[in-house]
Scaffold this motif. Structure first.
Motif, PDB file in Angstrom:
ATOM      1  N   TRP A 260       6.846 -26.673 -16.400  1.00  0.00           N
ATOM      2  CA  TRP A 260       7.661 -27.415 -17.719  1.00  0.00           C
ATOM      3  C   TRP A 260       6.984 -28.775 -17.570  1.00  0.00           C
ATOM      4  O   TRP A 260       6.762 -29.103 -18.639  1.00  0.00           O
ATOM      5  N   TRP A 273      12.523 -18.146 -12.670  1.00  0.00           N
ATOM      6  CA  TRP A 273      13.229 -17.611 -13.746  1.00  0.00           C
ATOM      7  C   TRP A 273      13.226 -18.591 -14.848  1.00  0.00           C
ATOM      8  O   TRP A 273      14.156 -19.482 -14.780  1.00  0.00           O
ATOM      9  N   PRO A 274      12.447 -18.703 -16.005  1.00  0.00           N
ATOM     10  CA  PRO A 274      12.353 -19.753 -16.964  1.00  0.00           C
ATOM     11  C   PRO A 274      13.707 -19.849 -17.735  1.00  0.00           C
ATOM     12  O   PRO A 274      14.139 -18.639 -18.308  1.00  0.00           O
ATOM     13  N   ASP A 275      14.324 -20.877 -17.756  1.00  0.00           N
ATOM     14  CA  ASP A 275      15.380 -20.948 -18.941  1.00  0.00           C
ATOM     15  C   ASP A 275      14.678 -21.913 -20.132  1.00  0.00           C
ATOM     16  O   ASP A 275      14.557 -23.158 -19.911  1.00  0.00           O
ATOM     17  N   GLU A 276      14.334 -21.328 -20.936  1.00  0.00           N
ATOM     18  CA  GLU A 276      13.557 -21.799 -22.253  1.00  0.00           C
ATOM     19  C   GLU A 276      14.688 -22.609 -23.038  1.00  0.00           C
ATOM     20  O   GLU A 276      14.180 -23.494 -23.693  1.00  0.00           O
ATOM     21  N   ARG A 278      17.052 -24.672 -21.974  1.00  0.00           N
ATOM     22  CA  ARG A 278      17.041 -25.989 -21.287  1.00  0.00           C
ATOM     23  C   ARG A 278      15.483 -26.484 -20.792  1.00  0.00           C
ATOM     24  O   ARG A 278      15.458 -27.563 -20.291  1.00  0.00           O
ATOM     25  N   LYS A 279      14.577 -25.666 -20.992  1.00  0.00           N
ATOM     26  CA  LYS A 279      13.174 -26.194 -20.838  1.00  0.00           C
ATOM     27  C   LYS A 279      12.961 -26.542 -19.177  1.00  0.00           C
ATOM     28  O   LYS A 279      12.588 -27.620 -18.962  1.00  0.00           O
ATOM     29  N   ARG A 280      13.405 -25.463 -18.535  1.00  0.00           N
ATOM     30  CA  ARG A 280      13.109 -25.818 -16.964  1.00  0.00           C
ATOM     31  C   ARG A 280      13.414 -24.183 -16.370  1.00  0.00           C
ATOM     32  O   ARG A 280      13.834 -23.543 -17.135  1.00  0.00           O
ATOM     33  N   ASN A 281      13.098 -24.228 -15.294  1.00  0.00           N
ATOM     34  CA  ASN A 281      13.399 -23.013 -14.361  1.00  0.00           C
ATOM     35  C   ASN A 281      14.965 -23.090 -13.877  1.00  0.00           C
ATOM     36  O   ASN A 281      15.071 -23.711 -12.801  1.00  0.00           O
ATOM     37  N   SER A 282      15.602 -22.011 -14.095  1.00  0.00           N
ATOM     38  CA  SER A 282      16.727 -21.933 -13.283  1.00  0.00           C
ATOM     39  C   SER A 282      16.798 -21.407 -11.928  1.00  0.00           C
ATOM     40  O   SER A 282      17.545 -21.527 -11.053  1.00  0.00           O
ATOM     41  N   VAL A 283      15.594 -20.695 -11.762  1.00  0.00           N
ATOM     42  CA  VAL A 283      15.275 -20.126 -10.202  1.00  0.00           C
ATOM     43  C   VAL A 283      13.737 -20.581 -10.104  1.00  0.00           C
ATOM     44  O   VAL A 283      12.951 -20.048 -10.755  1.00  0.00           O
ATOM     45  N   GLU A 284      13.323 -20.898  -8.819  1.00  0.00           N
ATOM     46  CA  GLU A 284      12.040 -21.116  -8.216  1.00  0.00           C
ATOM     47  C   GLU A 284      12.063 -20.509  -6.783  1.00  0.00           C
ATOM     48  O   GLU A 284      12.961 -21.289  -6.172  1.00  0.00           O
TER      49      GLU A 284
END
Length: 443
Positions: A260, A273-276, A278-284
């Protein structure tokens, strides 16, 4: 969400048609080459086992080839029915490539496959051998023209805009498009590898039952070394294509890596797990520092542009791109391992039941790997149908959504029936095995 959104339904219909058609394409490309190799060995040695081999695997090839033709015909019609605005905009370029594919490669392939199938013992061995080599070359040339067309959509070159249309300006640039050639070699190596695993898996099933052991051990020896080389080449060509994506389609690369923010020493996430929204990854999870930078730009300290560096309306579907890419890469690693095991057991695969069973279960996996690879290519290009030139929403035909919904359902029903028939026929003749040696005229 509008259930009758004509853009969404048209995309779904084309996806159903193209993915189903592509089930048959890679086996045609790879098995045609393997058949040519088998018959070449027969021509040079006179050993009837290799003639039986060409006939047995050739029957499976012909079933696959016929269904590939049936499912492929509908694709080109969709450019007129569902994507007329796209056809009007780029027909001067896209149409010329498809016309060459149809009038040269496809008709050459279709003509000589008939000569090969009906020509056993009716034409000379040399003519018969030439026929299958022409089929193999023409099949793979057919794929080239289609991928050149798709590669132009990914990285348009050699055109200028005249009267609101993209018109061909430099055909040589279109032919030498580096993005398209990267796609072609990666697809070709993957297709040939699929054919090798197809032969290995079916051979393994017969060898576990101790059926025609000499015949199927010879089949394994023909393809095992080839398969190992191809598994490594798939990885190499995939890496090279990744660098082309970084150069020509940075948004796609960012989506593939769920990146991002623009970073140097960008990590490669084994899972995220991308969170589109919120424009971030919820899990990395399990990020390998610098690996994304190195794989895409050849340096661990290289900068990888993040999705937030681009307008939100230009973002590809991140979750689909990221997961499809990870599945493809994971399967590619598995194939290297399986190809190595098959190569080690090539002299007597039946004596390695663990490897044999793995190869049987592996038969469908190369199909999934190729499908996920194309999903990355096509999802990652969105929202463009022609990258930076025409958005997908601008390309659809001005037709009511319900009419596309009806045809989509019809496609699903017909293709389900065709798919069931294909699996039944391939399984039936694969299980049956080759004709007895006496039926082929003896030794």
């Amino acid at each position: 969400m509008d259930l009758f959104d004509v853009t969404l339904l048209s995309r779904m219909q084309f996806a159903v048609a193209v993915f189903f058609h592509f089930i048959f394409v890679p086996l045609t490309l790879g098995l045609s080459v393997l058949l040519a190799v088998m018959e070449t060995i027969y021509y040079r040695t006179g050993n009837e086992q290799y003639k039986r081999m060409a006939k047995f695997w050739g029957r499976l090839f012909l079933i696959n080839f016929a269904l590939g033709i049936v499912t492929g015909i509908t694709l080109e019609f969709q450019f007129g029915t569902n994507w007329s605005r796209y056809s009007e905009y780029v027909g001067d370029i896209f149409g010329s490539l498809l016309a060459i594919e149809a009038t040269v490669a496809f008709f050459l392939e279709s003509t000589f496959v008939a000569v090969w199938h009906f020509g056993w013992d009716k034409v000379s061995k040399k003519v018969h051998l030439v026929a299958i080599w022409i089929v193999a070359i023409a099949s793979n040339l057919s794929a080239l023209w289609i991928i050149l067309a798709n590669g132009w959509m990914q990285h348009p070159v050699g055109y200028h805009i005249v009267g609101g249309r993209a018109e061909l300006q430099n055909f040589f640039e279109v032919l030498t498009n580096p993005y398209a050639w990267g796609m072609y070699f990666h697809t070709l190596a993957g297709s040939w590898l699929l054919a090798c695993f197809f032969v290995l898996g079916i051979s393994a099933a017969h060898l576990l039952r101790k059926n025609e052991t000499d015949f199927f051990n010879r089949s394994v020896r023909v393809v095992a070394g080839f398969g190992l080389v191809l598994a490594l080449l798939v990885a190499l060509f995939g890496h090279q294509q990744g660098t082309s994506v970084a150069k020509y389609q940075p948004e796609k690369l960012a989506a593939m890596e769920a990146q991002w923010e623009t970073k140097t020493n960008a990590p490669f996430y084994l899972f995220a797990w991308p969170d589109e929204a919120r424009k971030r990854n919820s899990v990395e999870a399990v990020g390998i520092p610098g690996l994304a930078s190195f794989l895409s730009h050849g340096s661990f300290s290289a900068e990888v542009k993040g999705l937030n560096s681009f307008p939100a309306e230009d973002h590809p579907p991140v979750l689909l791109s990221f997961l499809s890419f990870r599945v493809m890469v994971a399967l590619g690693g598995l194939f290297i391992l399986l190809a190595l095991l098959a190569f080690k057991a090539r002299n007597d695969l039946g004596a390695s039941p663990f490897t044999a069973r793995l190869l049987i279960w592996n038969i469908p996996l190369p199909y999934f790997a190729l499908a996920f690879g194309w999903a990355v290519a096509e999802f990652g290009r969105q929202p463009w149908i022609v990258y930076k030139l025409m958005r997908t929403a601008q390309a659809v035909s001005p037709v009511p959504g319900y009419s596309v919904a009806i045809s989509l359902l019809a496609f699903i029903v017909v293709y389900t029936l065709l798919g069931t028939m294909a699996i039944f026929l391939l399984q039936k003749y694969a299980r049956k095995g080759p004709a007895p040696l006496a039926a082929e005229g003896g030794k």
